[in-house]
Design a protein around this motif. Structure first.
Motif, PDB file in Angstrom:
ATOM      1  N   ILE A 126       0.822  -1.187   0.169  1.00 56.52           N
ATOM      2  CA  ILE A 126       0.031   0.008   0.023  1.00 56.52           C
ATOM      3  C   ILE A 126       0.932   1.271  -0.009  1.00 56.52           C
ATOM      4  CG2 ILE A 126      -1.652   1.189   1.454  1.00 56.52           C
ATOM      5  CD1 ILE A 126      -3.015  -1.281   2.022  1.00 56.52           C
ATOM      6  N   LEU A 127       2.200   1.332   0.977  1.00 54.47           N
ATOM      7  CA  LEU A 127       2.563   2.451   0.924  1.00 54.47           C
ATOM      8  C   LEU A 127       3.566   2.764  -0.417  1.00 54.47           C
ATOM      9  CD1 LEU A 127       4.039   2.136   4.604  1.00 54.47           C
ATOM     10  CD2 LEU A 127       2.521   3.837   3.575  1.00 54.47           C
ATOM     11  N   LYS A 128       4.014   1.415  -1.082  1.00 52.94           N
ATOM     12  CA  LYS A 128       4.724   1.505  -2.091  1.00 52.94           C
ATOM     13  C   LYS A 128       3.833   1.958  -3.145  1.00 52.94           C
ATOM     14  CE  LYS A 128       8.458   0.970  -5.036  1.00 52.94           C
ATOM     15  NZ  LYS A 128       9.112   2.240  -5.227  1.00 52.94           N
ATOM     16  N   TYR A 129       2.868   1.165  -3.526  1.00 53.77           N
ATOM     17  CA  TYR A 129       2.182   1.467  -4.893  1.00 53.77           C
ATOM     18  C   TYR A 129       0.893   2.337  -4.828  1.00 53.77           C
ATOM     19  CZ  TYR A 129       5.270  -2.297  -6.480  1.00 53.77           C
ATOM     20  OH  TYR A 129       6.467  -2.868  -7.009  1.00 53.77           O
ATOM     21  N   PHE A 130       0.355   2.580  -3.551  1.00 56.45           N
ATOM     22  CA  PHE A 130      -0.929   3.392  -3.637  1.00 56.45           C
ATOM     23  C   PHE A 130      -0.477   4.603  -3.028  1.00 56.45           C
ATOM     24  CE2 PHE A 130      -2.494  -0.948  -3.301  1.00 56.45           C
ATOM     25  CZ  PHE A 130      -3.660  -0.673  -4.403  1.00 56.45           C
ATOM     26  N   GLU A 131       0.573   4.795  -2.328  1.00 54.63           N
ATOM     27  CA  GLU A 131       0.875   6.107  -1.726  1.00 54.63           C
ATOM     28  C   GLU A 131       2.410   6.837  -2.502  1.00 54.63           C
ATOM     29  OE1 GLU A 131      -0.878   7.706   0.545  1.00 54.63           O
ATOM     30  OE2 GLU A 131      -2.227   6.250   0.695  1.00 54.63           O
ATOM     31  N   ASP A 132       2.737   5.907  -3.130  1.00 45.48           N
ATOM     32  CA  ASP A 132       3.933   6.171  -4.034  1.00 45.48           C
ATOM     33  C   ASP A 132       5.184   6.629  -3.127  1.00 45.48           C
ATOM     34  OD1 ASP A 132       2.914   5.623  -6.655  1.00 45.48           O
ATOM     35  OD2 ASP A 132       1.878   7.694  -6.683  1.00 45.48           O
TER      36      ASP A 132
END
Length: 168
Positions: A126-132
């Motif tokens: 989530i942090l990597k791909y949704f929050e960039d």
């Protein structure tokens, strides 16, 4: 009157000369438009549009000897513009709705697959791909070394691929 004299007269504002100029090139321009659209109605509309564009831009024609090439280029650009416009509206409303349903289906599958991950792996995804966020930012946020975050991310992506299949 030869072609160059006709162009010069049209550029001076002689509407009859412009009409003769378009009439002399009408068949060629129609064939170009028909080659693009394969439809008589669209080809005739393109011919009207070219007539309008040429009339407005006639003063920009620098070499009267190239009027045929100039008109053909206007026709090609007109046809390309029209094809782009049609492509934007190509999907019928029912097809758009079906695409939306398929997109919603895909999102549900991804959400379900994410819920099956370990909590730490889910957080990293989530942090990597949704929050960039970058790996460094995730590491600092979670208070773990970057190497650990990379491992969790690698394992999470592997689990998602296995769960969702190779198509994802």
């Amino acid at each position: 009157m030869n072609l160059e004299q006709l162009v010069a007269a049209a550029q001076r504002g002689d509407d009859d000369a412009f009409y003769q100029l378009i009439r002399a090139h009408k068949e060629k321009l129609y064939r170009v438009a028909y080659a693009f659209f394969r439809n008589e109605t669209d080809a005739l509309e393109a011919l009207q549009e070219v007539t309008c564009r040429a009339y407005l831009k006639l003063s920009k024609l620098k070499t009267p000897a190239y009027v045929s090439t100039w008109l053909t280029r206007i026709m090609i650009h007109t046809c390309i513009d029209e094809q782009k416009r049609k492509r934007r509206w190509q999907l019928e409303p029912t097809e758009r709705e079906a695409a939306h349903v398929e997109d919603t289906d895909s999102r549900l599958q991804i959400d379900e697959a994410l819920s099956r991950l370990a909590p730490v792996q889910r957080q990293v995804i989530i942090l990597k791909y949704f929050e960039d966020l970058t790996i460094r930012e995730i590491a600092s946020l979670l208070g773990h070394p970057e190497g650990t975050i990379k491992t969790w991310l690698h394992k999470a992506l592997g689990a998602l691929r296995e769960d969702l299949g190779k198509g994802w």
